[in-house]
Design a protein around this motif. Structure first.
Motif, PDB file in Angstrom:
ATOM      1  N   SER A 136       0.859  -1.191   0.000  1.00 23.57           N
ATOM      2  CA  SER A 136       0.000   0.000   0.000  1.00 23.57           C
ATOM      3  C   SER A 136       0.888   1.232   0.000  1.00 23.57           C
ATOM      4  O   SER A 136       1.947   1.251   0.648  1.00 23.57           O
ATOM      5  N   THR A 154      -3.710   0.272  -3.015  1.00 21.51           N
ATOM      6  CA  THR A 154      -3.048  -0.992  -2.691  1.00 21.51           C
ATOM      7  C   THR A 154      -2.702  -1.671  -4.005  1.00 21.51           C
ATOM      8  O   THR A 154      -3.376  -1.454  -5.018  1.00 21.51           O
ATOM      9  N   ARG A 272     -14.606  -8.265   2.018  1.00 26.05           N
ATOM     10  CA  ARG A 272     -13.685  -8.107   3.153  1.00 26.05           C
ATOM     11  C   ARG A 272     -14.310  -8.703   4.404  1.00 26.05           C
ATOM     12  O   ARG A 272     -15.451  -8.379   4.757  1.00 26.05           O
ATOM     13  N   GLY A 341      -0.302  -8.467   4.871  1.00 29.39           N
ATOM     14  CA  GLY A 341      -0.452  -8.474   3.420  1.00 29.39           C
ATOM     15  C   GLY A 341      -0.189  -9.805   2.757  1.00 29.39           C
ATOM     16  O   GLY A 341       0.028  -9.858   1.538  1.00 29.39           O
ATOM     17  N   GLN A 441      -5.419  -8.735   5.647  1.00 32.41           N
ATOM     18  CA  GLN A 441      -5.441  -7.318   5.994  1.00 32.41           C
ATOM     19  C   GLN A 441      -4.906  -7.159   7.418  1.00 32.41           C
ATOM     20  O   GLN A 441      -5.453  -7.752   8.352  1.00 32.41           O
ATOM     21  N   SER A 455      -8.008  -6.740  12.046  1.00 32.84           N
ATOM     22  CA  SER A 455      -7.385  -7.522  10.976  1.00 32.84           C
ATOM     23  C   SER A 455      -8.400  -8.483  10.369  1.00 32.84           C
ATOM     24  O   SER A 455      -9.448  -8.758  10.965  1.00 32.84           O
ATOM     25  N   TRP A 457      -9.383 -10.727   6.302  1.00 33.46           N
ATOM     26  CA  TRP A 457      -9.011 -11.240   4.986  1.00 33.46           C
ATOM     27  C   TRP A 457      -9.869 -10.594   3.909  1.00 33.46           C
ATOM     28  O   TRP A 457     -11.062 -10.349   4.120  1.00 33.46           O
ATOM     29  N   ASP A 458      -9.260 -10.320   2.776  1.00 37.17           N
ATOM     30  CA  ASP A 458      -9.985  -9.934   1.556  1.00 37.17           C
ATOM     31  C   ASP A 458     -10.001 -11.134   0.629  1.00 37.17           C
ATOM     32  O   ASP A 458      -8.985 -11.828   0.488  1.00 37.17           O
TER      33      ASP A 458
END
Length: 857
Positions: A136, A154, A272, A341, A441, A455, A457-458
């Motif tokens: 990012s 990002t 997300r 990431g 994330q 925190s 996950w995508d």
């Protein structure tokens, strides 16, 4: 006779108009619904989860989309609990994706012009370039850092596959897309569009019926038929992504370098999952695809790409390795334990097949904790480079997966044919295989409190599979959030939110203007007696933060005071030579004479990139004598990591009960002296700094609250009385009230004496008075504003952009910007045990409240 004919004609027209309106049963037919939904997506495109959201959320139209703003049910605390203890789901498919394809060297060479290593990562960061991690950064116009900010993005590199060409995805907010796309086309010199996407024109419900209706015999239901006589169902038309003209090209090629820029917005969906159990939701919902070596049906292309890849032993072993790592995720306690990431590619089966009978709450699997050694190895080493590969990068495969999806109707028909109702449906080789990409994330990374909070996950999916993944996630007990929950998520992480908290980029400026107009309209709707008089309250700008004037006033204030005086040896050794620009990309090292040894030593690296150019600095002896002709009239936001780390250390008390000696020594060992401050002031005369504030006592900060500097008397009073809330602002005199009253009296006279005014036109002086005061609004200051820093009894330092009671901290918290010049002035003059103490005052109040200012890095 004529009247009867007119009545008859009128009745015929009424009949025709009524016949156009269909009954509810006709309107609710699937074929008619789809046509109606297509018509309603002309201006604002719908996401694939739109209908699900529309039944449960307040919807708003923004950035060319129709988006979910907030739930209709009371769920403010429930959403926070989901982010803290379980999982919150958001649909981020409205985010825009630009794909760059070309040679790696050419890509990195040009992309280096629109970012700076001074702010952190760049596109050429080694661990991001390999494709293992998402990066990012902030983008600027080419060679213009730190000015002309474009916005945060990002990016993900496709792992290397042996060829020279590389693929790069750049994800951004839709408000930033056009500015960033224009800049990318400019630096890569792209001018030739590959294709032009011309969508099919929309047809209204009546037009579509005229085209498809055929004559049918009486006594039978009307059915829409196509040319072949089969039932025709209008396919959902996708005309664009809502941020571009659908008749414009979506792919551009550089004739010199061959680099291709493709707009992949809405081609890839993005969800997300936020919370400590988001990985449990993923592992329960998704199951790795089974291997398949034979086609289920030779007539269709279903899974033909998967069959071909399963014949390659290397790809089979890679899939098994990815599956093993994905199953290990069930053994971790929180996504924040993974490296920030982390990217994991995977191919999964149809998630609709393994739906639970009723909604359950996904929980961690204790059995997976037995593989502690493997999980620990995953924490330390991360996901291998080869496991970051995913077939979602291949557009042909994504198109195949989208077109050959089994419909919900066919799936339900197969469920109905099961011998045991409710048992697991096994599709065998007919089950779809879907390539996905999982990206971790990191959540809250700055600061000491709540590390890793937020925190998750995508997950990236091919288009057309939105609801097929959405409903299985819902059945695992997640709570769904909208734009407001996204705003709160960034607020509790204390990170800037796009585009609200980017006042130096075009999207942020546009957002501020729209917010000002909406707040002003709301203010005008109230009668004068039922709204705040901001003139009497001493609030110059209640609906807009005048950042430019704030930084300009602080610069003039420091010039007039001449507080920081620079010794000649410091100027000659620290700064560039005559005519050297501060936009030079090479960093400079500021040198300072050691008080003990007298030797010149390096003190702090400060990037030489700045907002001004200095000429003849060697002869400059002070801050106020800088050449004004080279000073830009704009402001910037300071994003230099090293300088922010030093400022963060200076904001902490170094003595007293709140001292943080160990933290201060770790962040920045520099002492705050005039020799240290002057280089910063010279390079960044009109800069803003992102800060967070926590109230010491009661109080709830609001939007556009004022951040002020406490006086010595305020600090003495606070040290004597720990329950002291803060001082009060004296009431101001409304200097515009009599002007507005005079204007109203004149208008009333004009209305009463209309005839006299018609015969005797108004004089020139009356016209001038009317023109001068026509924009005055009772309770608001008119332009131009006076000096914003010294208008009130406490010196203004900055403004709050977001503020509320924090459920995470248990007190009022605020986020905003302060002037860098004012911040250094305040910290330099404050006692060591009171460093970072400021005053907050909401626009509609006279009460100041003490708050602690921090800069988290």
């Amino acid at each position: 006779m004529i009247q009867k004919l007119l009545q008859a004609e009128k009745a015929v027209h009424q009949k025709k108009e009524q016949s156009k309106t269909k009954c509810r049963k006709a309107r609710r037919r699937h074929i008619n619904l789809v046509a109606e939904f297509n018509r309603r997506q002309r201006k604002n495109i719908w996401l694939e989860t739109h209908i699900w959201h529309a039944k449960r959320f307040h919807m708003i139209k923004k950035w060319g989309y129709c988006l979910a703003d907030r739930p209709t049910e009371k769920s403010y605390r429930a959403c926070y609990q989901a982010m803290t203890k379980h999982c919150l789901l958001q649909d981020l498919s409205y985010y825009c994706c630009l794909e760059l394809n070309g040679k790696e060297n050419e890509l990195l060479k040009q992309l280096a012009r629109i970012c700076s290593p001074d702010t952190g990562l760049t596109f050429g960061a080694e661990f991001c370039l390999s494709g293992r991690f998402q990066g990012s950064l902030n983008l600027y116009q080419a060679d213009r850092y730190p000015e002309d900010m474009l916005g945060p993005v990002t990016f993900i590199w496709k792992p290397k596959d042996g060829s020279e060409n590389r693929q790069l995805w750049i994800w951004m907010h839709p408000a930033l897309k056009q500015d960033i796309l224009s800049e990318l086309k400019a630096i890569f010199e792209c001018s030739e569009p590959e294709e032009i996407c011309i969508p099919e024109p929309f047809t209204t419900l009546i037009q579509e019926e005229k085209q498809t209706d055929v004559a049918v015999s009486l006594g039978k239901k009307r059915k829409k038929k196509d040319k072949d006589g089969e039932k025709a169902v209008p396919v959902k038309k996708i005309i664009g992504d809502g941020t571009r003209d659908p008749f414009q090209p979506y792919s551009w090629t550089s004739p010199t370098t061959g680099i291709v820029i493709s707009d992949q917005t809405m081609e890839i969906l993005r969800y997300r999952l936020i919370g400590p159990l988001s990985h449990s939701v993923l592992t329960e919902t998704l199951k790795a695809a089974s291997l398949q070596t034979e086609m289920a049906d030779s007539e269709t292309e279903l899974n033909n790409w998967w069959v071909e890849n399963c014949k390659d032993s290397e790809k089979v072993s890679l899939h098994q390795h990815q599956t093993a790592i994905f199953e290990l995720l069930a053994g971790i306690s929180s996504p924040s334990e993974m490296p920030a990431g982390t990217i994991l590619g995977l191919t999964v089966g149809d998630p609709r097949v393994n739906l639970p009978k009723k909604k359950t709450k996904a929980m961690p699997d204790p059995e997976k904790y037995q593989d502690y050694d493997k999980v620990r190895q995953l924490f330390l080493e991360g996901v291998p480079v080869e496991c970051a590969h995913s077939f979602i990068w291949d557009q042909d495969i994504c198109k195949n997966v989208t077109e050959n999806k089994i419909s919900e109707q066919d799936l339900n028909r197969m469920r109905g044919q099961l011998l045991v109702p409710g048992s697991q449906l096994d599709l065998g080789p007919c089950e779809s295989k879907i390539p996905v990409l999982l990206v971790q994330q990191p959540g809250k990374m700055a600061g000491e409190d709540r590390p890793g909070w937020g925190s998750g996950w995508d997950i990236y999916l091919p288009k057309g599979w939105g609801m097929a993944f959405w409903i299985p996630f819902i059945y695992r007990g997640v709570r769904v959030g909208g734009l407001q929950e996204c705003l709160k998520h960034s607020e509790y992480k204390r990170t800037p939110h796009t585009p609200n908290d980017y006042p130096d980029c075009p999207a942020g400026i546009q957002f501020a203007k729209e917010l000002e107009n909406s707040l002003l309209e709301k203010f005008k709707r109230r009668p004068p007696a039922k709204r705040a008089n901001y003139v009497k309250l001493g609030t110059l700008s209640p609906f807009l933060c005048p950042w430019g004037q704030l930084t300009k006033n602080w610069e003039e204030r420091m010039k007039a005071s001449g507080e920081f005086v620079c010794p000649s040896f410091l100027c000659t050794e620290s700064y560039a030579t005559e005519g050297q620009s501060l936009c030079d990309p090479k960093p400079e090292v500021v040198k300072e004479a050691s008080p003990e040894t007298g030797e010149v030593e390096e003190t702090m690296e400060i990037s030489s990139e700045g907002a001004i150019m200095i000429e003849d600095v060697a002869s400059t002896q002070g801050f106020g004598e800088r050449d004004e002709t080279m000073t830009k009239s704009i402001f910037i936001v300071l994003r230099s990591e090293k300088l922010l780390m030093q400022l963060s250390a200076w904001c902490y008390p170094t003595s007293g009960k709140d001292r943080r000696v160990r933290l201060v020594s770790r962040l920045g060992p520099k002492e705050m002296t005039e020799h240290t401050l002057l280089p910063i002031l010279m390079r960044y005369p009109r800069a803003l700094v992102w800060v967070n504030l926590s109230l010491l006592r009661k109080g709830n900060p609001e939007l556009h609250a004022m951040i002020c500097i406490p006086t010595e008397e305020d600090l003495v009073h606070l040290s004597k009385d720990q329950l002291f809330c803060g001082p009060q602002e004296p009431k101001h005199h409304d200097i515009f009230k009599h002007k507005i009253q005079k204007l109203k009296r004149e208008e009333k006279k004009k209305k009463d004496n209309v005839k006299v005014l018609e015969s005797d036109p108004p004089s020139v002086s009356d016209k001038e008075i009317t023109e001068e005061h026509k924009d005055l609004i009772l309770g608001l200051w008119s332009d131009p504003l006076p000096d914003v820093t010294s208008h009130c009894s406490r010196t203004l330092l900055g403004y709050v952009t977001r503020g509320d009671f924090s459920l995470a901290a248990g007190c009022g918290e605020a986020l905003g910007f302060v002037s860098l010049t004012g911040l250094l002035h305040m910290l330099h003059s404050q006692p060591t045990d009171k460093k970072g103490l400021v005053l907050l005052r909401t626009p509609a109040s006279l009460q100041y409240r003490f708050a602690r200012l921090n800069i988290e890095v």
